[in-house]
Design a protein around this motif. Structure first.
Motif, PDB file in Angstrom:
ATOM      1  N   UNK A  22       6.968  -9.700  -2.480  1.00  0.00           N
ATOM      2  CA  UNK A  22       7.525  -8.809  -3.484  1.00  0.00           C
ATOM      3  C   UNK A  22       7.356  -7.442  -2.871  1.00  0.00           C
ATOM      4  N   UNK A  23       8.790  -6.486  -3.018  1.00  0.00           N
ATOM      5  CA  UNK A  23       8.627  -5.228  -2.529  1.00  0.00           C
ATOM      6  C   UNK A  23       8.763  -4.247  -3.707  1.00  0.00           C
ATOM      7  N   UNK A  24       7.953  -3.319  -3.985  1.00  0.00           N
ATOM      8  CA  UNK A  24       7.963  -2.413  -4.891  1.00  0.00           C
ATOM      9  C   UNK A  24       7.927  -0.920  -4.251  1.00  0.00           C
ATOM     10  N   UNK A  25       8.529  -0.005  -5.045  1.00  0.00           N
ATOM     11  CA  UNK A  25       8.622   1.516  -4.516  1.00  0.00           C
ATOM     12  C   UNK A  25       8.038   2.046  -5.426  1.00  0.00           C
ATOM     13  N   UNK A  26       6.756   2.855  -4.800  1.00  0.00           N
ATOM     14  CA  UNK A  26       6.228   4.071  -5.289  1.00  0.00           C
ATOM     15  C   UNK A  26       6.416   5.040  -4.335  1.00  0.00           C
ATOM     16  N   UNK A  27       5.242   6.273  -4.497  1.00  0.00           N
ATOM     17  CA  UNK A  27       5.780   7.191  -3.410  1.00  0.00           C
ATOM     18  C   UNK A  27       6.011   6.994  -1.968  1.00  0.00           C
ATOM     19  N   UNK A  28       5.502   5.404  -1.620  1.00  0.00           N
ATOM     20  CA  UNK A  28       5.914   4.721  -0.555  1.00  0.00           C
ATOM     21  C   UNK A  28       5.910   3.480  -0.761  1.00  0.00           C
ATOM     22  N   UNK A  29       6.711   2.537   0.120  1.00  0.00           N
ATOM     23  CA  UNK A  29       6.825   1.091  -0.218  1.00  0.00           C
ATOM     24  C   UNK A  29       5.562   0.325  -0.523  1.00  0.00           C
ATOM     25  N   UNK A  30       5.605  -0.674  -1.393  1.00  0.00           N
ATOM     26  CA  UNK A  30       4.394  -1.334  -1.369  1.00  0.00           C
ATOM     27  C   UNK A  30       4.940  -2.936  -1.079  1.00  0.00           C
ATOM     28  N   UNK A  31       4.085  -3.600  -0.433  1.00  0.00           N
ATOM     29  CA  UNK A  31       4.334  -4.799   0.133  1.00  0.00           C
ATOM     30  C   UNK A  31       3.519  -5.841  -0.324  1.00  0.00           C
ATOM     31  N   UNK A  32       4.079  -6.748  -1.205  1.00  0.00           N
ATOM     32  CA  UNK A  32       2.776  -7.753  -1.801  1.00  0.00           C
ATOM     33  C   UNK A  32       3.161  -9.164  -1.384  1.00  0.00           C
ATOM     34  N   UNK A  33       2.252  -9.623  -0.473  1.00  0.00           N
ATOM     35  CA  UNK A  33       2.212 -10.942   0.036  1.00  0.00           C
ATOM     36  C   UNK A  33       1.345 -12.033  -0.597  1.00  0.00           C
ATOM     37  N   UNK A  34       1.946 -13.106  -0.935  1.00  0.00           N
ATOM     38  CA  UNK A  34       1.026 -14.252  -1.071  1.00  0.00           C
ATOM     39  C   UNK A  34       1.334 -15.504  -0.011  1.00  0.00           C
ATOM     40  N   UNK A  35       0.437 -15.752   0.547  1.00  0.00           N
ATOM     41  CA  UNK A  35       0.493 -16.716   1.689  1.00  0.00           C
ATOM     42  C   UNK A  35       0.061 -18.116   1.308  1.00  0.00           C
ATOM     43  N   UNK A  36      -0.253 -18.198   0.291  1.00  0.00           N
ATOM     44  CA  UNK A  36      -0.784 -19.375  -0.214  1.00  0.00           C
ATOM     45  C   UNK A  36       0.239 -20.703   0.030  1.00  0.00           C
ATOM     46  N   UNK A  87      -8.901   1.798  -6.966  1.00  0.00           N
ATOM     47  CA  UNK A  87      -8.725   1.588  -5.591  1.00  0.00           C
ATOM     48  C   UNK A  87      -7.520   2.381  -5.361  1.00  0.00           C
ATOM     49  N   UNK A  88      -6.170   2.299  -6.081  1.00  0.00           N
ATOM     50  CA  UNK A  88      -5.060   2.817  -5.823  1.00  0.00           C
ATOM     51  C   UNK A  88      -5.175   4.072  -5.218  1.00  0.00           C
ATOM     52  N   UNK A  89      -5.880   5.008  -5.953  1.00  0.00           N
ATOM     53  CA  UNK A  89      -6.343   6.320  -5.873  1.00  0.00           C
ATOM     54  C   UNK A  89      -6.776   6.603  -4.326  1.00  0.00           C
ATOM     55  N   UNK A  90      -7.181   5.685  -3.450  1.00  0.00           N
ATOM     56  CA  UNK A  90      -7.911   5.934  -2.125  1.00  0.00           C
ATOM     57  C   UNK A  90      -6.878   5.341  -1.038  1.00  0.00           C
ATOM     58  N   UNK A  91      -5.951   4.617  -1.481  1.00  0.00           N
ATOM     59  CA  UNK A  91      -5.182   4.032  -0.493  1.00  0.00           C
ATOM     60  C   UNK A  91      -3.770   4.808  -0.402  1.00  0.00           C
ATOM     61  N   UNK A  92      -3.095   4.517   0.870  1.00  0.00           N
ATOM     62  CA  UNK A  92      -2.045   5.226   1.351  1.00  0.00           C
ATOM     63  C   UNK A  92      -1.084   4.374   1.908  1.00  0.00           C
ATOM     64  N   UNK A  93      -0.130   5.003   2.454  1.00  0.00           N
ATOM     65  CA  UNK A  93       1.077   4.331   3.417  1.00  0.00           C
ATOM     66  C   UNK A  93       0.583   3.930   4.687  1.00  0.00           C
ATOM     67  N   UNK A  94       0.927   2.708   5.155  1.00  0.00           N
ATOM     68  CA  UNK A  94       0.452   2.124   6.346  1.00  0.00           C
ATOM     69  C   UNK A  94      -0.818   1.398   6.391  1.00  0.00           C
ATOM     70  N   UNK A  95      -1.364   1.290   5.385  1.00  0.00           N
ATOM     71  CA  UNK A  95      -2.552   0.472   5.245  1.00  0.00           C
ATOM     72  C   UNK A  95      -2.485  -0.882   4.897  1.00  0.00           C
ATOM     73  N   UNK A  96      -3.434  -1.803   5.014  1.00  0.00           N
ATOM     74  CA  UNK A  96      -3.506  -3.300   4.695  1.00  0.00           C
ATOM     75  C   UNK A  96      -4.541  -3.530   3.850  1.00  0.00           C
ATOM     76  N   UNK A  97      -4.458  -4.157   2.906  1.00  0.00           N
ATOM     77  CA  UNK A  97      -5.723  -4.783   1.789  1.00  0.00           C
ATOM     78  C   UNK A  97      -5.390  -6.018   1.823  1.00  0.00           C
ATOM     79  N   UNK A  98      -6.481  -6.736   2.102  1.00  0.00           N
ATOM     80  CA  UNK A  98      -6.372  -8.290   1.983  1.00  0.00           C
ATOM     81  C   UNK A  98      -7.322  -8.623   0.721  1.00  0.00           C
ATOM     82  N   UNK A  99      -6.621  -9.532   0.018  1.00  0.00           N
ATOM     83  CA  UNK A  99      -7.396 -10.082  -1.049  1.00  0.00           C
ATOM     84  C   UNK A  99      -7.680 -11.716  -1.126  1.00  0.00           C
TER      85      UNK A  99
END
Length: 163
Positions: free
Chosen positions: A65-79, A19-31
């Motif tokens: 949580x914020x992670x650094x890759x070639x672009x920032x990754x914002x990991x939210x948990x709204x529980x 999945x990570x191979x097809x994602x890029x900056x500015x996108x939103x993934x809901x789990x």
């Protein structure tokens, strides 16, 4: 809608890498998925696919949580959030409309607050009787928006977990 099937935690992790191979900056993934369904495991695979070296944990108590890759990754948990107004307090809208990849666990708590376009991933797991370990996960992916439809098409080409 796409449907994928994994039969072990290792395969769910590997699916996240695909999945990570097809994602890029500015996108939103809901789990979406029950507690223990494998949402964070999927995010760990995505992080590995993005070459993030940090340990990836569910941000249940920190919310973000914020992670650094070639672009920032914002990991939210709204529980643990109770009210949509709390999304302003954590900068939710700035992040999801920003220059990074936003991954949101429990987005179904505030569906009216999501961006207009996103990738929706639902994880369902079946448990076996040997100690309650997850045996199989069914991962259903829906695209809301043209860019996300392209992601689904790309994912079909590179991911081996189609049933």
């Amino acid at each position: 809608m796409l449907e994928f099937k994994t039969t072990s935690p290792e395969e769910t992790f590997a699916f996240g890498q695909c999945l990570a191979k097809v994602l890029s900056a500015g996108q939103v993934v809901c789990l979406v998925g029950d507690l223990g369904a494998g949402k964070t495991l999927l995010v760990q695979g995505m992080a590995a696919g993005l070459d993030i070296q940090d340990a990836i944990n569910s941000p249940t108590f920190t919310i973000l949580n914020v992670y650094e890759a070639s672009f920032p990754v914002y990991h939210f948990d709204l529980y643990r959030l109770e009210d949509a107004a709390e999304l302003y307090d954590i900068g939710f809208y700035e992040y999801t409309e920003g220059d990074g990849l936003s991954i949101i666990e429990w987005p179904d708590k505030f569906p009216d607050q999501l961006p207009d376009e996103y990738l929706w991933i639902e994880i369902n797991s079946d448990f076996v009787n040997n100690g309650g370990k997850v045996n199989e996960r069914v991962i259903r992916i829906s695209a809301l928006g043209t860019a996300y439809e392209h992601i689904c098409e790309e994912l079909k080409q590179i991911c081996p977990f189609l049933p």
